[in-house]
Write an enzyme that holds these catalytic residues in place. Sequence first.
Site, PDB file in Angstrom:
ATOM      1  N   ASN C  74     -72.254   3.967  85.756  1.00  0.00           N
ATOM      2  CA  ASN C  74     -73.028   4.669  86.059  1.00  0.00           C
ATOM      3  C   ASN C  74     -74.028   4.730  86.834  1.00  0.00           C
ATOM      4  O   ASN C  74     -73.660   3.605  86.953  1.00  0.00           O
ATOM      5  CB  ASN C  74     -73.535   5.248  83.952  1.00  0.00           C
ATOM      6  N   LEU C  78     -81.342   6.851  87.037  1.00  0.00           N
ATOM      7  CA  LEU C  78     -83.180   7.469  86.109  1.00  0.00           C
ATOM      8  C   LEU C  78     -82.856   8.820  86.558  1.00  0.00           C
ATOM      9  O   LEU C  78     -84.752   9.217  86.349  1.00  0.00           O
ATOM     10  CB  LEU C  78     -84.100   6.188  86.744  1.00  0.00           C
ATOM     11  N   ASN C 131     -87.971  -0.528  79.884  1.00  0.00           N
ATOM     12  CA  ASN C 131     -86.964  -0.780  81.078  1.00  0.00           C
ATOM     13  C   ASN C 131     -86.900  -1.557  82.090  1.00  0.00           C
ATOM     14  O   ASN C 131     -87.040  -0.914  83.347  1.00  0.00           O
ATOM     15  CB  ASN C 131     -85.671   0.019  80.744  1.00  0.00           C
ATOM     16  N   CYS C 134     -82.917  -2.050  84.677  1.00  0.00           N
ATOM     17  CA  CYS C 134     -81.574  -0.988  85.087  1.00  0.00           C
ATOM     18  C   CYS C 134     -81.197  -1.212  87.019  1.00  0.00           C
ATOM     19  O   CYS C 134     -81.879  -1.241  87.837  1.00  0.00           O
ATOM     20  CB  CYS C 134     -82.484   0.783  85.487  1.00  0.00           C
ATOM     21  N   ASN C 196     -79.343  -4.303  79.166  1.00  0.00           N
ATOM     22  CA  ASN C 196     -78.396  -2.968  80.085  1.00  0.00           C
ATOM     23  C   ASN C 196     -76.780  -2.960  80.603  1.00  0.00           C
ATOM     24  O   ASN C 196     -77.145  -4.316  80.037  1.00  0.00           O
ATOM     25  CB  ASN C 196     -80.020  -3.165  81.000  1.00  0.00           C
ATOM     26  N   THR C 197     -77.063  -2.193  81.139  1.00  0.00           N
ATOM     27  CA  THR C 197     -75.440  -2.389  82.143  1.00  0.00           C
ATOM     28  C   THR C 197     -75.751  -3.631  82.541  1.00  0.00           C
ATOM     29  O   THR C 197     -76.300  -4.283  84.087  1.00  0.00           O
ATOM     30  CB  THR C 197     -75.009  -1.044  82.752  1.00  0.00           C
ATOM     31  N   GLY C 247     -74.162  -3.405  73.445  1.00  0.00           N
ATOM     32  CA  GLY C 247     -73.298  -3.559  74.298  1.00  0.00           C
ATOM     33  C   GLY C 247     -72.294  -3.527  74.146  1.00  0.00           C
ATOM     34  O   GLY C 247     -71.520  -3.929  73.638  1.00  0.00           O
ATOM     35  N   THR C 270     -72.299   3.967  75.436  1.00  0.00           N
ATOM     36  CA  THR C 270     -71.161   4.130  76.004  1.00  0.00           C
ATOM     37  C   THR C 270     -70.580   5.081  74.616  1.00  0.00           C
ATOM     38  O   THR C 270     -69.885   6.355  74.462  1.00  0.00           O
ATOM     39  CB  THR C 270     -70.373   2.956  76.534  1.00  0.00           C
TER      40      THR C 270
END
Lengths: 234, 234, 305, 305
Positions: C74, C78, C131, C134, C196-197, C247, C270
């Site tokens: 993705n 933000l 965060n 990101c 995070n991703t 995750g 997800t």
Amino acid sequence: MAEIISNVQLSRGIYLMKVRGQFQGKMGQFYMIRAWDKDPVLSRPLSIYSLEENSISFLYQVKGKGTTIFSKLNPKEEIKLVGPYGNGFPLVKGRVALLGGGMGAAPLYLAGQTLKQQKGLEKLDIYLGFQKRAFLKNEFNKIADRLVIDIGGLITERIEVDQYDYILTCGPDAMMQALIRKTEGSKAKVYLSIEKRMACGMGTCLVCTCKSRKGNIKVCKDGPVFRGSDIYDE
Amino acid sequence: MAEIISNVQLSRGIYLMKVRGQFQGKMGQFYMIRAWDKDPVLSRPLSIYSLEENSISFLYQVKGKGTTIFSKLNPKEEIKLVGPYGNGFPLVKGRVALLGGGMGAAPLYLAGQTLKQQKGLEKLDIYLGFQKRAFLKNEFNKIADRLVIDIGGLITERIEVDQYDYILTCGPDAMMQALIRKTEGSKAKVYLSIEKRMACGMGTCLVCTCKSRKGNIKVCKDGPVFRGSDIYDE
Amino acid sequence: MMNKFNDQLRVDFAGVNFKNPIILSSGTAGFGQELNDVYNIELLGGLSTKGLTLRQRSGNVGTRIWETPAGIMNSIGLENPGIRKFIEQELDFLEKIDLVNIVNIGGSTLEDYIETVKIVSELKVDMIELNISCPNLKKGGMSFGIKAKTAAKITREIRKITDLPLVVKLSPQARNISEVALACQGAGADGLSLVNTFKAMAIDIEAKKPVFENIYAGLSGPAIKPIALRMVHEVCQAVEIPVMGVGGISSWQDAVEYIMAGASLVQIGTANFINPRAGLEILKGLNNYFEKNKIESINQIRGII
Amino acid sequence: MMNKFNDQLRVDFAGVNFKNPIILSSGTAGFGQELNDVYNIELLGGLSTKGLTLRQRSGNVGTRIWETPAGIMNSIGLENPGIRKFIEQELDFLEKIDLVNIVNIGGSTLEDYIETVKIVSELKVDMIELNISCPNLKKGGMSFGIKAKTAAKITREIRKITDLPLVVKLSPQARNISEVALACQGAGADGLSLVNTFKAMAIDIEAKKPVFENIYAGLSGPAIKPIALRMVHEVCQAVEIPVMGVGGISSWQDAVEYIMAGASLVQIGTANFINPRAGLEILKGLNNYFEKNKIESINQIRGII
Ligand SMILES: Cc1cc2nc3c(=O)[nH]c(=O)nc-3n(C[C@H](O)[C@H](O)[C@H](O)COP(=O)(O)OP(=O)(O)OC[C@H]3O[C@@H](n4cnc5c(N)ncnc54)[C@H](O)[C@@H]3O)c2cc1C
Ligand SMILES: Cc1cc2nc3c(=O)[nH]c(=O)nc-3n(C[C@H](O)[C@H](O)[C@H](O)COP(=O)(O)OP(=O)(O)OC[C@H]3O[C@@H](n4cnc5c(N)ncnc54)[C@H](O)[C@@H]3O)c2cc1C
Ligand SMILES: Cc1cc2nc3c(=O)[nH]c(=O)nc-3n(C[C@H](O)[C@H](O)[C@H](O)COP(=O)(O)O)c2cc1C
Ligand SMILES: Cc1cc2nc3c(=O)[nH]c(=O)nc-3n(C[C@H](O)[C@H](O)[C@H](O)COP(=O)(O)O)c2cc1C
Ligand code: FES
Ligand code: FES
């Protein structure tokens, strides 16, 4: 890509699947099989149950993700087979017993069929142990001089090993170990087909390595059939 | 989990799928649909084509991975639907046209059925443009006061926009933009159903954000139906 | 506090009481209202809001989502209403419902983070998730989470200005995630969440262009679970403060793996797209698992690996 | 040199001529013989051998493979016959077949690496791939590939003792993979390959134990592709020497993505388990793609992103 001819449940969670095509293979060899694209990544090894002119059959038990997918396949649907892989059982003669526990019966049918055609075979007895219900009794009966079925007990207790020159076996580890112990001191030579998780099935990845008396062996390529004395203490 | 009743090909790559169950929904709303476990990760949005007492239908075109899986489903197989999502078309009255291009026909059938039952509807004309072959002509004919079908041309050239108070449309971007240009200066109000890749379908992930005159909008939750003037320059 | 699930699922995390270890992760549950229409999210342990910044952000242009084998990428960038609109439009609901609400805060500059946290600290919220991970911002975001030094600095600054329980969300791009974790602990974080991703890439070979305008985007979903689980295990070995594992969790078994690896809480991201009821179903599975195995507290299995 | 594929697929990589960019990756193709029974592997560009060490290694005990969503984890632990047995048993075949043979070398200590490379440098092989990125060894392996300094050191030492083209295989666990890449370039590497497997974890929740004896194992396959592709892109932006892209390639489209990201060659690993003919099928796809798009040399599309 090959087409499924039939895929029938024989007993709870036990299936016999027939696939169209002219396939190669010897008793004790296996195919790497999948009916999906890339997930799960690995194909599943299944022993050849029987081999006809225009088809091949597999006997399998539903265990997890892959075999569940197999069990849902309908006739005409497609499946991918690669193989045959592995060494297979040796062409033994004389007095022979086949001893299978549960799904261990899978490679023994083709073994029986094949050995039947051997010159020099003196007798072929088949011993099959099942937990709850026997399956394919009739089929095995046709090729056995004597068929011994055990349900819920220990099939290894039903065999007198000294009657035989060779015992070919496949089944749970504990069963095969018990057999090896029982043949200690006897002249019967044991060949066993063993199972290990596989990735390549052909000897390139070393996923299926197994310790043996001769050092590391690849179950897929050096096996899956080994002399009992190479794997267990006899 | 719902059961598929039928899933038939209407034209090359175009399918109508009927699913058993008592589903909710209004014209222009959609469901997030999947017929697989976790791969691909996302469900696919499909508009409600029609809604019967004990079933729901979807009209879809095979585009990629997900719709290919849909197209292979057989009756009795299972599918997962979540929804209905989205705002849907407004309950308009007076002189109404529905204009669809290709798969844009999908939400218009339920729209036609629904509006037909509206008091105050003066006329309902349906314009459908197809690239190669028309489908569902008979169905649309039953609900339309007038049905105009165009094959291979531009359906927007077949409509006289001043005849209508409202035009509800769905189809390729270029078609919808052409319609908006054509309605410039006319009194006809356009509502369009737009498409954007979606992840959640319900307004939580901001994957389907679209710029509009009113700032960022979520196609899934604020839409998929918008006033034409909010999306394109009228 | 309504709780139809086992009391033994309760978790005390940095002094905050969670009914159970299931949290909806930032960016995958909005501000809770939509999922609450699907099922009663009060049954869950907590919810982390979409990442908020000082000012409203309209997010990234171009493609925002791409599917990969067992994952998604993705590039939302933000998008959010900004902290003030959040207070106007969303806070009410979060105050009313009975689950731990965690305000996730992103930003491009240290000043922005500070301003935002100052505002949030005046609110009736339960916890801050900072965060610093990101991957979808051109400036700031993840860059704070790469090195221990910068991560410590921002944590220290934020710690000074808020008494709210402070969780720092770590990046899998960290040069050494355990070092970053320790640095955050040293700088006053009450807890950590990770990961995070993953910074990842896809190319549109027809167009001969990256799929995403920003070239890179963030990978999440089942595909990343084995790596994220390893990172959670490593960090749990290193730090004393509690950890939220995130995750690729898409089943209760995954949640148990994270807990055994040392996580006190788990976040579901997800998986909400795979099934909007994922949070609830994972909770039910965990509840059964606790009952069947007569587990009396999460600490009985937490970190046993 | 037999070549039924397009001549325009040829790649010069560090002075070595590859018929085409497709290489079978280390550990997934053994020493070539088995796959050559399935199809003629001489059609491919090259083959990287199973990682070799100075002495024979019997590899890791316990579970060696585990499936994950769209991936696999392995913990072979560099089982291999040792460099001398390799020479006795495998080299003959590799010398005879007509594709670039790359000897992949692993090890636990710098001394081992040096000894092994000395021996290999006397052989008729085409290229060395220095594996400083295996996550499955308790000692050595990946630990050389984490920091730029240690990576440079080992590269420099190896460079001194061999004239063979030297490719260093990088780890995705590198603290900063571009820095490590630059350091290897500076230390005399002729090329790079990346990535090796990702350090990952799985827990058997029934047994309450890690699935793998070594706790962690290496993740590969389609799941990792988006992250590996990003790393290849980053490294190609940073260095001048050519790069082999590895990680999750399972279709010709994946291969094109890697080439567009900057890779000169691609390695096919886990895909060989999905389909033993994967290398050939990816090559065919690439060949068609070149023909259809009238691409005259890989440089026309390489690194255009
Ligand atoms: C040479 C050979 C021949 C075979 N022939 C037959 C046959 O003819 N008929 C037949 O029914 N079966 C046969 N098998 C066994 C069969 O291959 C497996 O049962 C099958 O692969 C299971 O796949 P699955 O996806 O259904 O199960 P999976 O979901 O893969 O796993 C089933 C179970 O194994 C566990 N498991 C998963 N990965 C591992 C691992 N790496 N190590 C240990 N355990 C693990 C899982 O946790 C689960 O409990 C044979 C195996 C071999 C090696
Ligand atoms: C509200 C709504 C209602 C819809 N209703 C219908 C309907 O009733 N009938 C119908 O047929 N269709 C409908 N669609 C479209 C339908 O959802 C898509 O065609 C479908 O999701 C395609 O899925 P797939 O897996 O088959 O294709 P995919 O394999 O996902 O992709 C198909 C094509 O899109 C490209 N693509 C993939 N990801 C992206 C991305 N992130 N951005 C841009 N392009 C991408 C792919 O490269 C490929 O070319 C609707 C869409 C929306 C948003
Ligand atoms: C669409 C989307 C939006 C996200 N937005 C945020 C965000 O705003 N702030 C944040 O800290 N993490 C955000 N994340 C990361 C998730 O919270 C989570 O850390 C990550 O997706 C890994 O977990 P998963 O694999 O369960 O999704 C987002 C993830 C996705 C998929
Ligand atoms: C079973 C297995 C064994 C491997 N053995 C080695 C090895 O000996 N040396 C090495 O450098 N890489 C080894 N690798 C890593 C691969 O060469 C490759 O870098 C990695 O798997 C990523 O590519 P893929 O996703 O295409 O598999 C191995 C990978 C697997 C799956
Ligand atoms: S399964 Fe690969 S070597 Fe046996
Ligand atoms: S698809 Fe998630 S907000 Fe629209």
